[in-house]
Scaffold this motif. Structure first.
Motif, PDB file in Angstrom:
ATOM      1  N   LEU A 135      47.106  19.679  76.206  1.00 36.36           N
ATOM      2  CA  LEU A 135      47.038  19.173  74.833  1.00 36.36           C
ATOM      3  C   LEU A 135      46.540  17.742  74.809  1.00 36.36           C
ATOM      4  O   LEU A 135      46.976  16.895  75.599  1.00 36.36           O
ATOM      5  CB  LEU A 135      48.410  19.241  74.172  1.00 36.36           C
ATOM      6  N   GLY A 136      45.670  17.454  73.849  1.00 37.13           N
ATOM      7  CA  GLY A 136      45.151  16.099  73.716  1.00 37.13           C
ATOM      8  C   GLY A 136      46.070  15.204  72.911  1.00 37.13           C
ATOM      9  O   GLY A 136      45.902  13.983  72.897  1.00 37.13           O
ATOM     10  N   GLY A 137      47.035  15.800  72.245  1.00 40.31           N
ATOM     11  CA  GLY A 137      47.997  15.032  71.460  1.00 40.31           C
ATOM     12  C   GLY A 137      49.314  15.768  71.387  1.00 40.31           C
ATOM     13  O   GLY A 137      49.389  16.974  71.651  1.00 40.31           O
ATOM     14  N   ALA A 138      50.364  15.063  71.033  1.00 42.67           N
ATOM     15  CA  ALA A 138      51.691  15.681  70.945  1.00 42.67           C
ATOM     16  C   ALA A 138      51.723  16.708  69.815  1.00 42.67           C
ATOM     17  O   ALA A 138      51.081  16.543  68.774  1.00 42.67           O
ATOM     18  CB  ALA A 138      52.744  14.616  70.723  1.00 42.67           C
ATOM     19  N   LEU A 139      52.473  17.764  70.026  1.00 46.80           N
ATOM     20  CA  LEU A 139      52.617  18.839  69.046  1.00 46.80           C
ATOM     21  C   LEU A 139      54.058  18.881  68.563  1.00 46.80           C
ATOM     22  O   LEU A 139      54.989  18.917  69.370  1.00 46.80           O
ATOM     23  CB  LEU A 139      52.237  20.178  69.693  1.00 46.80           C
ATOM     24  N   SER A 140      54.256  18.864  67.260  1.00 46.23           N
ATOM     25  CA  SER A 140      55.592  18.927  66.680  1.00 46.23           C
ATOM     26  C   SER A 140      55.858  20.321  66.123  1.00 46.23           C
ATOM     27  O   SER A 140      54.932  21.014  65.685  1.00 46.23           O
ATOM     28  CB  SER A 140      55.750  17.892  65.562  1.00 46.23           C
ATOM     29  N   LYS A 141      57.113  20.725  66.155  1.00 46.74           N
ATOM     30  CA  LYS A 141      57.493  22.021  65.591  1.00 46.74           C
ATOM     31  C   LYS A 141      57.036  22.094  64.139  1.00 46.74           C
ATOM     32  O   LYS A 141      57.266  21.175  63.350  1.00 46.74           O
ATOM     33  CB  LYS A 141      59.008  22.199  65.678  1.00 46.74           C
ATOM     34  N   GLY A 142      56.365  23.181  63.791  1.00 44.28           N
ATOM     35  CA  GLY A 142      55.893  23.369  62.433  1.00 44.28           C
ATOM     36  C   GLY A 142      54.462  22.938  62.201  1.00 44.28           C
ATOM     37  O   GLY A 142      53.890  23.246  61.143  1.00 44.28           O
ATOM     38  N   ASP A 143      53.839  22.252  63.157  1.00 46.25           N
ATOM     39  CA  ASP A 143      52.437  21.846  62.997  1.00 46.25           C
ATOM     40  C   ASP A 143      51.543  23.074  62.852  1.00 46.25           C
ATOM     41  O   ASP A 143      51.787  24.118  63.466  1.00 46.25           O
ATOM     42  CB  ASP A 143      51.973  21.025  64.203  1.00 46.25           C
ATOM     43  N   THR A 144      50.511  22.943  62.060  1.00 47.64           N
ATOM     44  CA  THR A 144      49.617  24.060  61.788  1.00 47.64           C
ATOM     45  C   THR A 144      48.749  24.404  63.000  1.00 47.64           C
ATOM     46  O   THR A 144      48.168  23.519  63.639  1.00 47.64           O
ATOM     47  CB  THR A 144      48.706  23.739  60.587  1.00 47.64           C
ATOM     48  N   ILE A 145      48.659  25.688  63.300  1.00 42.65           N
ATOM     49  CA  ILE A 145      47.796  26.211  64.359  1.00 42.65           C
ATOM     50  C   ILE A 145      47.082  27.432  63.790  1.00 42.65           C
ATOM     51  O   ILE A 145      47.719  28.300  63.180  1.00 42.65           O
ATOM     52  CB  ILE A 145      48.598  26.609  65.613  1.00 42.65           C
ATOM     53  N   SER A 146      45.787  27.499  63.965  1.00 44.14           N
ATOM     54  CA  SER A 146      45.022  28.603  63.394  1.00 44.14           C
ATOM     55  C   SER A 146      44.168  29.280  64.445  1.00 44.14           C
ATOM     56  O   SER A 146      43.984  28.763  65.551  1.00 44.14           O
ATOM     57  CB  SER A 146      44.144  28.100  62.239  1.00 44.14           C
ATOM     58  N   GLY A 147      43.658  30.467  64.098  1.00 44.50           N
ATOM     59  CA  GLY A 147      42.828  31.206  65.040  1.00 44.50           C
ATOM     60  C   GLY A 147      42.327  32.494  64.440  1.00 44.50           C
ATOM     61  O   GLY A 147      42.297  32.656  63.208  1.00 44.50           O
ATOM     62  N   ILE A 148      41.954  33.433  65.283  1.00 51.15           N
ATOM     63  CA  ILE A 148      41.426  34.720  64.868  1.00 51.15           C
ATOM     64  C   ILE A 148      42.327  35.814  65.435  1.00 51.15           C
ATOM     65  O   ILE A 148      42.705  35.773  66.608  1.00 51.15           O
ATOM     66  CB  ILE A 148      39.982  34.932  65.377  1.00 51.15           C
ATOM     67  N   ASP A 149      42.677  36.807  64.592  1.00 44.06           N
ATOM     68  CA  ASP A 149      43.571  37.868  65.069  1.00 44.06           C
ATOM     69  C   ASP A 149      42.805  39.003  65.726  1.00 44.06           C
ATOM     70  O   ASP A 149      41.565  38.982  65.831  1.00 44.06           O
ATOM     71  CB  ASP A 149      44.475  38.366  63.937  1.00 44.06           C
ATOM     72  N   VAL A 150      43.525  40.011  66.153  1.00 42.93           N
ATOM     73  CA  VAL A 150      42.949  41.152  66.871  1.00 42.93           C
ATOM     74  C   VAL A 150      41.877  41.855  66.042  1.00 42.93           C
ATOM     75  O   VAL A 150      40.880  42.352  66.584  1.00 42.93           O
ATOM     76  CB  VAL A 150      44.060  42.144  67.271  1.00 42.93           C
ATOM     77  N   ASP A 151      42.056  41.877  64.725  1.00 42.10           N
ATOM     78  CA  ASP A 151      41.097  42.542  63.841  1.00 42.10           C
ATOM     79  C   ASP A 151      39.941  41.646  63.424  1.00 42.10           C
ATOM     80  O   ASP A 151      39.096  42.043  62.618  1.00 42.10           O
ATOM     81  CB  ASP A 151      41.813  43.057  62.591  1.00 42.10           C
ATOM     82  N   GLY A 152      39.930  40.415  63.942  1.00 44.88           N
ATOM     83  CA  GLY A 152      38.839  39.506  63.615  1.00 44.88           C
ATOM     84  C   GLY A 152      39.054  38.686  62.366  1.00 44.88           C
ATOM     85  O   GLY A 152      38.130  38.006  61.889  1.00 44.88           O
ATOM     86  N   ASN A 153      40.247  38.701  61.811  1.00 46.71           N
ATOM     87  CA  ASN A 153      40.551  37.925  60.613  1.00 46.71           C
ATOM     88  C   ASN A 153      41.143  36.565  60.967  1.00 46.71           C
ATOM     89  O   ASN A 153      41.841  36.423  61.980  1.00 46.71           O
ATOM     90  CB  ASN A 153      41.544  38.685  59.734  1.00 46.71           C
ATOM     91  N   ALA A 154      40.894  35.580  60.111  1.00 48.56           N
ATOM     92  CA  ALA A 154      41.462  34.254  60.321  1.00 48.56           C
ATOM     93  C   ALA A 154      42.954  34.286  60.028  1.00 48.56           C
ATOM     94  O   ALA A 154      43.391  34.911  59.055  1.00 48.56           O
ATOM     95  CB  ALA A 154      40.768  33.245  59.414  1.00 48.56           C
ATOM     96  N   ILE A 155      43.739  33.656  60.868  1.00 49.73           N
ATOM     97  CA  ILE A 155      45.183  33.569  60.638  1.00 49.73           C
ATOM     98  C   ILE A 155      45.638  32.124  60.793  1.00 49.73           C
ATOM     99  O   ILE A 155      45.070  31.355  61.575  1.00 49.73           O
ATOM    100  CB  ILE A 155      45.992  34.464  61.594  1.00 49.73           C
TER     101      ILE A 155
END
Length: 636
Positions: A135-155
């Motif tokens: 990690l390039g910076g500290a991560l706090s509980k609840g911080d937003t994390i996004s990506g792509i799911d198995v079906d190719g949708n943004a989550i």
């Protein structure tokens, strides 16, 4: 909008953008429904609720404007939560999966059941991802994390826990919804492949972004696998193994510890993990070794039939049972007698307690086929003729669930109005009422073993019901607890139902229950109680019956002596009328006294329907004459 939108943005930038575009100066249009939903999706994150925000009210029509009603969460068996607890409510799906594996009656099935019990599947779903770079910076509980799911949708998800700069392993919690049937898009854990839901999981080989906007940083993972790296953070085993920290040892995180009801069980068993000790012994086919020398269970004496009962009933009626009470105790600890908005956490704990009591399978009205405590109460009331508002029916919602529903609502209201002092007696009453089905279960199987010749399965069921309630008896009278244990333990030389029944009944008053609540073992085929298994007559019932008999005897004597005299007959009729009025007055006063203690049954109604049996009856349970059931052959 400008005064609050930063709080929404801190929870969900996309929803903040929806609100801004609709409410900004010069907005092309404003869609109230979109703005309302964008806010409501973030109530939980913002620490508010639909009850606090309310709805836009039209005093002229005495109703909310259409589309502007308060946000309401789905009911749980008639109870309306003030916070999102769909993820908590789903814990019964783990119980269902455990029971499904145990039903296979194989070593592999037992191992799968143990894996689900220990590792979970449906609740607190999260991904554990090993990043290719730190990690390039500290991560706090609840911080937003996004990506792509198995079906190719943004989550969009959030950090499950904090992580430091340079850490390569992060935990990401999937977002939960208010819809119980689709509460989360991904759950894997230790569930069999056929029960997993992977479509909403982070996809393999996809980039994940930590942070939002210009602060977001993309990461990759070459090792992440959907089937292996998606876990469950809430487990039925954890309800027990966390007890030392959450229910026993006084600390800053548990200032009210040791909790009142839990202390009775700890004092009896001598182990803060007594429930897990019991269930694990059943799964492994071994014996417990409680330090007090009380309550031990040796499952090495049983085959699959007995071990199945110990594991599936122990997990629901021991692990989950005590954690329900833990949540209500936590609500007391969180309650603050100052401002209502500071009691959101306390009310949320109350909602959590109800969620664990009911489970998702009971549905919004309580008419479903559940696996936890609400379902047990509705099922066993048919055996004891304690269903219905008045507790005198053999079908429908149990009297216990009506009474508990009332206590749940009273507790919720007290917490939301920061009436903290009122919560303690409510929690005590909840603990008393929750013990009733355990008493009924113990007595039912004592009868089946003693009178009906029950074998391993019946003996094991009686043993686990006994284990779930005997510490309460011991807290009242150690001698009576020993009588119950010696008759109901695994490997008991014999079982004497009458001795067990009498030992319980001597302690009803101390345990906060009575004969009317417990009822008697009812034979639906003959419409009568089984001989020797009738309800205990409570003191008030006996007094009422004696008073009624005295009045009748006196009036019969008076009328008999005056039958030849018209005036005397007139006087006799008048006296009889006065006596009957007096008798009605006695009954009325006594009913009012009972209502003050237990609540008016008329006020405890809910729109709940009949709960179908949890298990299909076996051949040996199919005869109403040979089996102490309500005639349906259902089993608790």
């Amino acid at each position: 909008m400008a005064a609050v939108i930063p709080r929404v943005h801190d929870c969900n930038p996309a929803d903040a953008a929806i609100i801004y575009e609709n409410m900004k100066i010069g907005a092309a249009s404003t869609d109230h429904a979109k703005v309302k939903k964008a806010f409501e999706r973030n109530y939980d994150c913002m620490g508010v609720s639909g009850a606090l925000v309310g709805g836009l009210f039209n005093s002229a029509t005495n109703a909310y404007y259409e589309g502007a009603e308060p946000k309401a969460f789905e009911r749980m068996a008639g109870y309306e939560p003030m916070s999102q607890v769909t993820d908590h409510n789903a814990i019964d799906l783990d119980q269902k999966s455990i029971e499904g594996q145990l039903a296979l009656g194989t070593e592999e099935g037992f191992q799968n059941a143990q894996n689900i019990y220990e590792q979970g599947g449906h609740s607190k779903a999260h991904a554990v991802i090993t990043l290719d770079t730190g990690l390039g910076g500290a991560l706090s509980k609840g911080d937003t994390i996004s990506g792509i799911d198995v079906d190719g949708n943004a989550i969009t998800a959030s950090a499950y826990s904090s992580a430091a700069i340079g850490d390569t392993v992060i935990k990401i919690k999937y977002k939960t919804s208010d819809n119980q049937d689709n509460h989360v898009g991904c759950y894997v854990g230790a569930l069999p492949a056929t029960e997993q839901k992977k479509t909403g999981c982070f996809g393999e080989g996809e980039t994940i972004t930590v942070g939002v906007g210009t602060n977001g940083k993309a990461y990759s993972s070459a090792t992440y696998a959907v089937a292996d790296d998606n876990k469950a953070g809430r487990t039925i085993q954890g309800f027990s193994t966390s007890a030392d920290e959450k229910q026993l040892t006084t600390s800053t995180s548990c200032p009210g510890c040791p909790y009142k009801e839990f202390k009775k069980f700890y004092d009896y068993y001598g182990s803060s993990t007594y429930a897990d000790d019991y269930v694990t012994a059943a799964l492994d086919g071994t014996a417990t070794s409680f330090t007090t020398g009380l309550g031990d269970a040796d499952f090495s004496k049983y085959g699959f039939d007995g071990r199945v009962q110990g594991a599936k009933k122990g997990s629901a009626y021991m692990n989950v049972y005590m954690y329900v009470l833990r949540e209500f105790e936590d609500a007391i600890a969180d309650c603050k007698e100052c401002e209502i908005d500071q009691n959101y956490g306390a009310a949320h704990s109350c909602d959590e307690g109800v969620a664990f009591y009911t489970g998702s399978l009971e549905g919004t009205t309580g008419a479903g086929s559940g696996k936890l405590l609400h379902a047990l109460a509705d099922k066993i009331c048919a055996n004891y003729k304690t269903c219905g508002n008045d507790g005198d029916e053999v079908e429908g919602i149990s009297k216990i669930n009506y009474l508990l529903g009332d206590q749940f609502r009273l507790g919720q209201n007290a917490l939301l109005t920061y009436n903290c002092g009122a919560v303690r007696p409510i929690v005590d009453r909840i603990a008393d009422l929750m013990s009733v089905p355990m008493i009924q279960g113990t007595l039912r199987y004592a009868y089946k073993v003693d009178v009906q010749g029950g074998v391993e399965r019946e003996k094991a069921r009686g043993a686990v019901f006994m284990a779930a309630v005997i510490p309460r008896v011991h807290d009242c009278n150690a001698t009576d607890a020993a009588i119950i244990y010696e008759n109901m333990k695994i490997g008991a030389a014999s079982t004497d139902h009458a001795k067990v029944k009498n030992a319980f009944e001597r302690n009803y008053d101390c345990m906060g229950v009575n004969g009317a609540l417990v009822g008697g073992l009812f034979n639906g085929a003959t419409s009568a109680y089984y001989e020797g298994a009738e309800p205990k007559k409570d003191a008030e019932e006996k007094e009422d019956a004696e008073e009624k008999e005295d009045v009748v005897e006196k009036e019969e004597s008076f009328v008999g002596r005056s039958s030849s005299n018209v005036l005397a007959i007139g006087l006799g009729s008048g006296a009889l009328a006065v006596a009957l009025l007096a008798l009605c007055g006695v009954f009325y006063i006594r009913m009012r006294q009972r209502e003050e203690v237990q609540g008016n049954p008329a006020d405890e109604e809910s729109a709940q329907d009949e709960e179908p049996p949890l298990d299909e009856p076996s051949v040996e349970e199919s005869s109403a004459v040979d089996d102490p059931t309500n005639g349906t052959g259902s089993s608790s």
